[in-house]
Scaffold this motif. Structure first.
Motif, mmCIF file in Angstrom:
data_model
loop_
_atom_site.group_PDB
_atom_site.id
_atom_site.type_symbol
_atom_site.label_atom_id
_atom_site.label_comp_id
_atom_site.label_asym_id
_atom_site.label_seq_id
_atom_site.Cartn_x
_atom_site.Cartn_y
_atom_site.Cartn_z
ATOM 1 N N MET A 1 51.309 12.354 88.123
ATOM 2 C CA MET A 1 51.494 11.162 87.234
ATOM 3 C C MET A 1 53.184 10.910 87.533
ATOM 4 O O MET A 1 53.518 9.646 87.476
ATOM 5 N N ILE A 2 53.982 11.734 87.655
ATOM 6 C CA ILE A 2 55.247 11.586 88.435
ATOM 7 C C ILE A 2 55.411 12.042 89.793
ATOM 8 O O ILE A 2 54.867 13.090 90.232
ATOM 9 N N ASP A 3 55.654 11.011 90.794
ATOM 10 C CA ASP A 3 55.672 11.510 92.176
ATOM 11 C C ASP A 3 56.663 10.761 92.805
ATOM 12 O O ASP A 3 56.992 9.852 92.741
ATOM 13 N N SER A 4 57.856 11.702 93.149
ATOM 14 C CA SER A 4 58.901 10.929 93.825
ATOM 15 C C SER A 4 58.913 11.499 95.340
ATOM 16 O O SER A 4 58.804 12.679 95.610
ATOM 17 N N GLN A 5 59.376 10.576 96.183
ATOM 18 C CA GLN A 5 59.416 10.673 97.591
ATOM 19 C C GLN A 5 60.772 10.161 97.986
ATOM 20 O O GLN A 5 61.110 9.083 98.138
ATOM 21 N N GLN A 6 61.468 11.222 98.506
ATOM 22 C CA GLN A 6 62.911 11.074 99.314
ATOM 23 C C GLN A 6 63.746 10.007 98.441
ATOM 24 O O GLN A 6 64.443 9.263 99.211
ATOM 25 N N LEU A 7 63.908 10.167 97.188
ATOM 26 C CA LEU A 7 64.576 9.648 96.296
ATOM 27 C C LEU A 7 66.160 9.731 96.477
ATOM 28 O O LEU A 7 66.578 10.866 96.443
ATOM 29 N N ALA A 8 66.861 8.634 96.427
ATOM 30 C CA ALA A 8 68.243 8.678 96.575
ATOM 31 C C ALA A 8 68.965 7.443 95.945
ATOM 32 O O ALA A 8 68.198 6.444 95.807
ATOM 33 N N TYR A 9 70.190 7.695 95.336
ATOM 34 C CA TYR A 9 70.718 6.634 94.792
ATOM 35 C C TYR A 9 72.481 6.400 94.887
ATOM 36 O O TYR A 9 72.744 7.681 94.570
ATOM 37 N N ASN A 46 56.399 16.303 91.838
ATOM 38 C CA ASN A 46 55.075 16.074 91.463
ATOM 39 C C ASN A 46 54.838 16.659 90.232
ATOM 40 O O ASN A 46 54.736 17.728 90.213
ATOM 41 N N VAL A 47 54.512 16.005 89.300
ATOM 42 C CA VAL A 47 54.459 16.537 88.042
ATOM 43 C C VAL A 47 52.846 15.755 87.301
ATOM 44 O O VAL A 47 52.957 14.602 87.432
ATOM 45 N N PRO A 48 51.955 16.616 87.096
ATOM 46 C CA PRO A 48 50.642 16.067 86.558
ATOM 47 C C PRO A 48 50.876 15.566 85.097
ATOM 48 O O PRO A 48 51.756 16.141 84.502
ATOM 49 N N GLN A 49 49.762 14.453 84.823
ATOM 50 C CA GLN A 49 49.818 14.238 83.515
ATOM 51 C C GLN A 49 49.790 15.418 82.386
ATOM 52 O O GLN A 49 49.295 16.158 82.606
ATOM 53 N N ASP A 97 61.306 6.363 96.664
ATOM 54 C CA ASP A 97 60.672 5.748 95.535
ATOM 55 C C ASP A 97 60.238 6.830 94.674
ATOM 56 O O ASP A 97 60.342 8.006 95.025
ATOM 57 N N ILE A 98 60.073 6.418 93.448
ATOM 58 C CA ILE A 98 59.257 7.040 92.591
ATOM 59 C C ILE A 98 58.515 6.371 91.873
ATOM 60 O O ILE A 98 58.398 5.270 91.321
ATOM 61 N N THR A 99 57.062 7.099 91.825
ATOM 62 C CA THR A 99 55.889 6.423 91.112
ATOM 63 C C THR A 99 55.531 7.111 89.768
ATOM 64 O O THR A 99 55.461 8.323 89.772
ATOM 65 N N ILE A 100 55.449 6.366 88.729
ATOM 66 C CA ILE A 100 55.061 6.812 87.333
ATOM 67 C C ILE A 100 53.877 6.262 87.031
ATOM 68 O O ILE A 100 53.491 4.874 86.829
ATOM 69 N N ALA A 101 52.721 7.020 86.985
ATOM 70 C CA ALA A 101 51.522 6.808 86.653
ATOM 71 C C ALA A 101 50.973 5.695 87.518
ATOM 72 O O ALA A 101 50.401 4.484 87.321
ATOM 73 N N ARG A 143 51.260 16.603 71.776
ATOM 74 C CA ARG A 143 50.442 15.855 70.422
ATOM 75 C C ARG A 143 50.243 14.684 71.217
ATOM 76 O O ARG A 143 49.179 13.741 70.929
ATOM 77 N N GLU A 144 51.161 13.853 71.629
ATOM 78 C CA GLU A 144 50.982 12.479 72.041
ATOM 79 C C GLU A 144 50.190 12.284 73.597
ATOM 80 O O GLU A 144 50.056 11.564 74.013
ATOM 81 N N GLY A 145 50.107 13.490 74.191
ATOM 82 C CA GLY A 145 49.457 13.765 75.466
ATOM 83 C C GLY A 145 50.444 13.174 76.553
ATOM 84 O O GLY A 145 50.083 12.552 77.691
ATOM 85 N N ALA A 146 51.755 13.128 76.251
ATOM 86 C CA ALA A 146 52.686 12.677 77.186
ATOM 87 C C ALA A 146 53.319 13.809 78.218
ATOM 88 O O ALA A 146 53.369 14.765 77.855
ATOM 89 N N THR A 147 53.761 13.205 79.415
ATOM 90 C CA THR A 147 54.324 13.922 80.256
ATOM 91 C C THR A 147 55.960 13.938 79.776
ATOM 92 O O THR A 147 56.446 13.030 79.397
ATOM 93 N N LEU A 148 56.524 15.242 79.893
ATOM 94 C CA LEU A 148 57.837 15.412 79.170
ATOM 95 C C LEU A 148 58.853 15.765 80.400
ATOM 96 O O LEU A 148 58.561 16.904 81.318
ATOM 97 N N VAL A 149 59.996 15.183 80.477
ATOM 98 C CA VAL A 149 60.852 15.444 81.274
ATOM 99 C C VAL A 149 62.276 15.646 80.542
ATOM 100 O O VAL A 149 62.716 14.974 79.895
#
Ligand code: ADP
Ligand code: MG
Length: 218
Positions: A1-9, A23-26, A57-61, A184-190
Motif C-alpha cells: 500500500m506504500i511503495d517508494s521507488q528511488q525516492l529523493a528530495y 514496500n509496506v502492506p495495508q 516516486d512514492i505510491t500510496i494506495a 482499530r481503524e485498519g490504517a497503515t502506520l508510519v
C-alpha cells in the motif's frame, strides 16, 4: 500500500536526500529510523504529497504522489492521510470538540457529531470535549491530536517523533495507543523517530527503513 521507488528530495540549496525503497502492506507498521536532520520529516512530507519528489516516486494506495496536482492533492490528502505532527498544532483558541469539527470543515466534510464523539471516545478523551488545549496535559493533547488525525478514517497514519520528550512509561503508552488506534481503524502506520525505544514499544511485525543521508546510523 506504500511503495517508494528511488525516492529523493532536495530542498533549494540543500543536498539531495535519498531514501531506500520500501514496500509496506495495508495495515502494516513502518518505522523510519534516523538521526536528527537525516530526512525523516521530509519522507513524511513526500508521502503526504506535501512535497513533490525531486527523483523517483512514492505510491500510496495506488496513487502516485508525483502525479498529484496541487488542488487534487489537498482532497486526496484529506481522504488518505492522518497526520500526527511533532508539534501537535491544536488551535489554542478552540475547544477540543471544535478542533475536531474544524478538521472536518477544512476537509470539506459535513460536520459529523457522531464521528467526533466516536473518535474522542476511542482515545479516552470524551470527557475533555469542552476544554481548550491549554487545559490538557501533554498526553491528553496527544490523544486529542490522534483523534483528529483519524477522524476522517485515513488509510495511513503518519506520526512524526511521537515519543519525543516523553519519559519511558509515557513513551510506551503513546506507542501502544498509536498501534491500537491504527489497528482499530485498519490504517497503515508510519512512525518517524530518532528514539531507539520505539522498536521495543511496538508489537508484531515491524518494517524498518533506516535513513542516513550522511548522518551516523542509530
Ligand atoms: P529529520 O526529520 O530526520 O530531523 P528533516 O527531514 O527535517 O530531518 O531534514 C532533513 C534535512 O533537510 C536537514 O538537513 C534539514 O536541515 C533540511 N531541511 C529540512 N527542512 C528544510 C527546509 N524547509 N528548507 C531547507 N532545508 C530543509
Ligand atoms: Mg523531523
Amino acid at each position: 500500500m506504500i511503495d517508494s521507488q528511488q525516492l529523493a528530495y532536495a530542498y533549494q540549496q540543500g543536498s539531495l536526500l535519498r531514501f531506500d525503497n520500501v514496500n509496506v502492506p495495508q495495515g502494516g507498521v513502518l518505522v523510519l529510523r534516523g538521526a536528527s536532520g537525516s530526512g525523516k520529516s521530509t519522507w513524511l512530507a513526500l508521502a503526504a504529497g506535501l512535497l513533490a519528489p525531486s527523483e523517483g516516486d512514492i505510491t500510496i494506495a495506488g496513487q502516485s504522489v508525483k502525479a498529484l496536482g496541487k488542488a487534487a492533492g489537498d482532497a486526496w490528502r484529506a481522504r488518505t492521510i492522518g497526520f500526527l505532527p511533532q508539534k501537535l498544532h491544536l488551535s489554542a483558541a478552540l475547544t477540543v470538540h471544535d478542533n475536531l469539527a474544524m478538521a472536518q470543515w477544512a476537509a470539506g466534510q459535513p460536520q459529523d457529531e457522531k464521528r467526533i464523539a466516536e473518535a474522542l471516545a476511542a482515545l479516552g478523551v470524551q470527557d475533555l470535549t469542552r476544554r481548550k488545549p491549554a487545559q490538557l496535559s501533554g498526553g491528553q493533547a496527544q490523544r486529542v491530536a490522534l483523534a483528529r488525525a483519524v477522524l476522517l478514517k485515513p488509510l495511513v497514519i503518519l506520526a512524526d517523533e511521537p515519543t519525543a520528550s516523553l519519559d519511558d512509561d509515557s513513551a510506551g503508552a503513546a506507542l501502544a495507543l498509536l498501534q491500537a488506534c491504527a489497528a482499530r481503524e485498519g490504517a497503515t502506520l508510519v512512525i518517524a523517530t530518532h528514539d531507539s525505544r520505539v522498536l521495543n514499544g511496538l508489537e508484531g511485525e515491524i518494517i524498518t527503513l533506516p535513513i542516513n543521508n550522511g548522518h551516523s546510523l542509530l
